[in-house]
Enzyme design. Structure first.
Site, PDB file in Angstrom:
ATOM      1  N   TYR A 189     -13.252  -1.813  12.164  1.00 18.99           N
ATOM      2  CA  TYR A 189     -13.744  -0.672  11.369  1.00 18.99           C
ATOM      3  C   TYR A 189     -15.217  -0.375  11.609  1.00 18.99           C
ATOM      4  CZ  TYR A 189      -9.238  -0.597   9.148  1.00 18.99           C
ATOM      5  OH  TYR A 189      -7.890  -0.481   8.945  1.00 18.99           O
ATOM      6  N   ASN A 205      -1.986 -10.825   8.317  1.00 21.26           N
ATOM      7  CA  ASN A 205      -2.991  -9.786   8.493  1.00 21.26           C
ATOM      8  C   ASN A 205      -4.305 -10.243   7.857  1.00 21.26           C
ATOM      9  OD1 ASN A 205      -3.847  -6.892   9.030  1.00 21.26           O
ATOM     10  ND2 ASN A 205      -4.309  -7.050   6.858  1.00 21.26           N
ATOM     11  N   GLU A 206      -5.332 -10.388   8.662  1.00 23.59           N
ATOM     12  CA  GLU A 206      -6.697 -10.624   8.183  1.00 23.59           C
ATOM     13  C   GLU A 206      -6.829 -11.783   7.197  1.00 23.59           C
ATOM     14  OE1 GLU A 206      -8.155  -6.904   6.634  1.00 23.59           O
ATOM     15  OE2 GLU A 206      -8.295  -6.015   8.607  1.00 23.59           O
ATOM     16  N   GLU A 232      -5.458  -2.176  13.963  1.00 25.66           N
ATOM     17  CA  GLU A 232      -5.888  -1.180  12.970  1.00 25.66           C
ATOM     18  C   GLU A 232      -7.233  -0.618  13.393  1.00 25.66           C
ATOM     19  OE1 GLU A 232      -6.256  -2.451   8.830  1.00 25.66           O
ATOM     20  OE2 GLU A 232      -4.330  -3.495   8.938  1.00 25.66           O
ATOM     21  N   ASN A 272      -8.347  -5.867  14.049  1.00 23.85           N
ATOM     22  CA  ASN A 272      -8.579  -4.712  13.187  1.00 23.85           C
ATOM     23  C   ASN A 272     -10.068  -4.419  13.210  1.00 23.85           C
ATOM     24  OD1 ASN A 272      -5.896  -4.866  12.587  1.00 23.85           O
ATOM     25  ND2 ASN A 272      -6.159  -5.518  10.467  1.00 23.85           N
ATOM     26  N   GLN A 317       0.799  -1.224   0.000  1.00 24.17           N
ATOM     27  CA  GLN A 317       0.000   0.000   0.000  1.00 24.17           C
ATOM     28  C   GLN A 317       0.837   1.283   0.000  1.00 24.17           C
ATOM     29  OE1 GLN A 317      -2.773  -1.714   3.249  1.00 24.17           O
ATOM     30  NE2 GLN A 317      -4.108  -0.376   2.081  1.00 24.17           N
ATOM     31  N   HIS A 365       0.894  -9.241   4.573  1.00 26.75           N
ATOM     32  CA  HIS A 365      -0.254  -8.352   4.391  1.00 26.75           C
ATOM     33  C   HIS A 365      -0.604  -8.380   2.898  1.00 26.75           C
ATOM     34  CE1 HIS A 365      -2.453  -4.747   6.361  1.00 26.75           C
ATOM     35  NE2 HIS A 365      -2.984  -4.894   5.167  1.00 26.75           N
ATOM     36  N   ARG A 387       3.665  -0.388  13.118  1.00 33.35           N
ATOM     37  CA  ARG A 387       3.313  -1.687  12.548  1.00 33.35           C
ATOM     38  C   ARG A 387       3.381  -1.587  11.023  1.00 33.35           C
ATOM     39  NH1 ARG A 387      -1.980  -3.706  10.818  1.00 33.35           N
ATOM     40  NH2 ARG A 387      -1.921  -5.967  10.724  1.00 33.35           N
TER      41      ARG A 387
HETATM   42  C1  GBH Z   1      -8.034  -3.478   6.397  1.00 32.36           C
HETATM   43  O1  GBH Z   1      -8.971  -4.351   5.933  1.00 32.36           O
HETATM   44  C2  GBH Z   1      -6.709  -3.774   5.796  1.00 32.36           C
HETATM   45  O2  GBH Z   1      -5.881  -4.513   6.680  1.00 32.36           O
HETATM   46  C3  GBH Z   1      -5.990  -2.582   5.283  1.00 32.36           C
HETATM   47  O3  GBH Z   1      -4.947  -2.969   4.444  1.00 32.36           O
HETATM   48  C4  GBH Z   1      -6.951  -1.645   4.616  1.00 32.36           C
HETATM   49  O4  GBH Z   1      -6.332  -0.562   3.982  1.00 32.36           O
HETATM   50  C5  GBH Z   1      -7.915  -1.158   5.661  1.00 32.36           C
HETATM   51  O5  GBH Z   1      -8.509  -2.198   6.319  1.00 32.36           O
HETATM   52  C6  GBH Z   1      -9.005  -0.250   5.121  1.00 32.36           C
HETATM   53  O6  GBH Z   1      -9.840  -0.909   4.238  1.00 32.36           O
HETATM   54  O7  GBH Z   1     -19.452  -4.188   4.506  1.00 32.36           O
HETATM   55  O8  GBH Z   1     -19.795  -2.362   6.051  1.00 32.36           O
HETATM   56  O9  GBH Z   1     -19.719  -4.601   6.890  1.00 32.36           O
HETATM   57  C7  GBH Z   1     -10.298  -4.064   6.298  1.00 32.36           C
HETATM   58  C8  GBH Z   1     -11.241  -5.146   5.957  1.00 32.36           C
HETATM   59  C9  GBH Z   1     -13.357  -5.996   5.619  1.00 32.36           C
HETATM   60  C10 GBH Z   1     -13.178  -3.870   6.762  1.00 32.36           C
HETATM   61  C11 GBH Z   1     -14.801  -5.853   5.566  1.00 32.36           C
HETATM   62  C12 GBH Z   1     -14.653  -3.734   6.745  1.00 32.36           C
HETATM   63  C13 GBH Z   1     -16.789  -4.798   6.171  1.00 32.36           C
HETATM   64  C14 GBH Z   1     -17.493  -3.503   6.056  1.00 32.36           C
HETATM   65  N1  GBH Z   1     -12.615  -4.931   6.066  1.00 32.36           N
HETATM   66  N2  GBH Z   1     -15.365  -4.769   6.181  1.00 32.36           N
HETATM   67  S1  GBH Z   1     -19.248  -3.683   5.862  1.00 32.36           S
END
Ligand code: GBH
Length: 451
Positions: free
Chosen positions: A297, A160-161, A356, A295, A15, A116, A72
């Site tokens: 989000y 990672n993931e 993350e 991680n 990235q 990753h 990281r």
């Molecule tokens: C990470 O993956 C990565 O490790 C990183 O490289 C990347 O840049 C970063 O996140 C940002 O994307 O459909 O609303 O339920 C994140 C993987 C997988 C995050 C699925 C959110 C579901 C959102 N993700 N996901 S939703």
């Protein structure tokens, strides 16, 4: 709390690095995927990215200014071991040597992720993660990496993931290598976890031989998402349980309990996509880890949907009336607290890190390139608060990493989604800290002063 808590930022090799054909690096599956018409938005590629490969000292200086404890980052497998086989590549290793030394000189702890997502293309050609041999190739690569950097680095994350590699890469085809094959995807799940187990053993044995076992923190990072049933109906409860099983328990259970969850493994076998487990695999996968990286989000409200022709349990997402990021992901900090409390309850005795957390927003830069990202600042603030709230309630959480230090190549979305707390001007490669970077630096300083 007396336990120390680390504050960090995170990135990954493909990235940010660019320099994809320098110093002996061979193509990864992401170079190939980016060259596939229609695969990545705007036809973007990681060929230059943030040019971090040539600007690394400046990026370390940026981190020092932020006051982070830890960085990281990931190693590019095709730099360390071109083609995924044979001996280490001194020219590729030299870059990470310099990075580690630069970090240590700046007083920043290096935290290495081995994988990753940039698998050497040759290994994909030989079958990729659905092939069991890839897990053994990964262990060899881990040995090369540890031998090169283990004299200075004690923090090692294997994968990672794995969910993203298996599901997005082999089932849905949205990530490299772009395959759409559920059976291959479930084999990939198992071989990614097996690769983790084999590599963990390699690293632990080498650290012990070097007298560094006590300092070693080896583990894995998972993307975990809290799943909320849309109602108490048996159908919605079952749909949420399946989603939680496929997203969370399928990884957590073998890693932390030494066995796959029966409901998920049984159903996958029934669907013709078995987990190809052999004798001894689960002992390797379930060996103790020092760290489990999370991680985080967003979370998801799950409603049952009629099963499709393929027989896979189906569900829809119930939209909540909350803010959304530029990824269209719902902003739900409170479910980070819920997730961490649940993890502590179901997997007691584990050391957790948020490896993350962050958000893309439609950043607007002023004439100086400055981004007044109050939205990202709020995202970070509320999520840090939520993580610390779980910690105050007894979750053994030891650190938090913001994703990401820099705007960077956001996989299938290319450069059009910006997650950085530092803006990157892709014309000039200038780095300009955003308002959120200032906030994060102040927050770290305040948290340290309060301790
Ligand atoms: C990470 O993956 C990565 O490790 C990183 O490289 C990347 O840049 C970063 O996140 C940002 O994307 O459909 O609303 O339920 C994140 C993987 C997988 C995050 C699925 C959110 C579901 C959102 N993700 N996901 S939703």
């Amino acid at each position: 709390m007396t336990q120390k808590f680390l504050w960090g930022v995170a990135t990954s090799s493909y990235q940010i690095e660019g320099a994809v054909d320098e110093d002996g690096r061979t193509p990864s599956i992401w170079d190939t995927f980016c060259a596939t018409p229609g695969a990545v938005s705007g036809g973007d590629t990681g060929a230059v990215a943030c040019d971090h490969y040539h600007r690394m000292p400046q990026d370390v200086a940026l981190m020092k200014e932020l006051g982070v404890d830890v960085y990281r980052f990931s190693l590019a497998w095709p730099r360390i071991q071109p083609g995924g086989k044979g001996p280490g590549n001194p020219a590729g290793i030299a870059f990470y040597d310099r990075l580690v030394d630069e970090l240590l000189a700046a007083g920043i702890l290096p935290w290495i992720t081995l994988y990753h997502w940039d698998l050497p293309q040759e290994l994909e050609d030989a079958g990729g993660w659905p092939a069991r041999d890839t897990a053994h190739r990964f262990a060899d690569y881990a040995a090369i990496a540890y031998d090169a950097l283990g004299d200075r680095v004690d923090q090692w994350t294997t994968m990672n993931e794995p969910w993203c590699s298996a599901m997005l890469g082999y089932v849905h085809g949205q990530h490299a290598p772009g395959r759409k094959d559920a059976r291959a995807g479930m084999a990939a799940v198992h071989h990614l976890l097996l690769g983790h187990g084999l590599a963990t053993k390699v690293i632990r044995d080498r650290a012990a031989a070097a007298g560094r076992a006590d300092a070693l923190e080896v583990g894995i990072t998972l993307n975990l998402s809290h799943k909320i049933p849309a109602s108490d109906s048996p159908a919605d409860l079952a749909a949420a349980r399946w989603d939680d099983g496929m997203s969370n328990r399928l990884y957590l259970d073998p890693l932390l309990r030494g066995r796959y969850p029966d409901d998920i493994a049984g159903k996958l076998a029934e669907l013709g996509c078995p987990l190809p487990v052999r004798e001894g695999d689960l002992e390797l996968i379930g060996q103790p880890v020092d760290v489990l990286g999370v991680n985080y989000y967003t979370s998801r409200v799950v409603r049952a949907a009629p099963t499709g022709d393929n027989g896979w349990p189906a569900s829809t997402t119930v939209a909540r009336d909350v803010e959304r990021t530029a990824m269209d992901w719902e902003v739900t900090p409170e479910t980070l607290t819920d997730l961490l409390l649940r993890l502590e309850r179901d997997y007691p005795g584990t050391v957790w890190y948020i490896t993350e957390n962050g958000a893309a927003y439609p950043d607007v830069a002023d004439e100086h390139g400055y981004v007044d990202d109050a939205d990202r600042e709020r995202y970070l603030r509320t999520h840090i608060d939520a993580a610390l709230a779980a910690r105050a309630r007894g979750v053994d959480l030891r650190g938090y990493f913001a994703w990401s230090l820099l705007d960077n190549f956001e996989w299938a979305y290319g450069y059009d989604r910006r997650f950085g707390i530092v803006r990157v001007d892709y014309e000039t490669q200038e780095r300009i800290p955003k308002r959120s970077a200032r906030y994060y630096a102040e927050r770290i300083a305040a948290e340290k002063a309060a301790r």
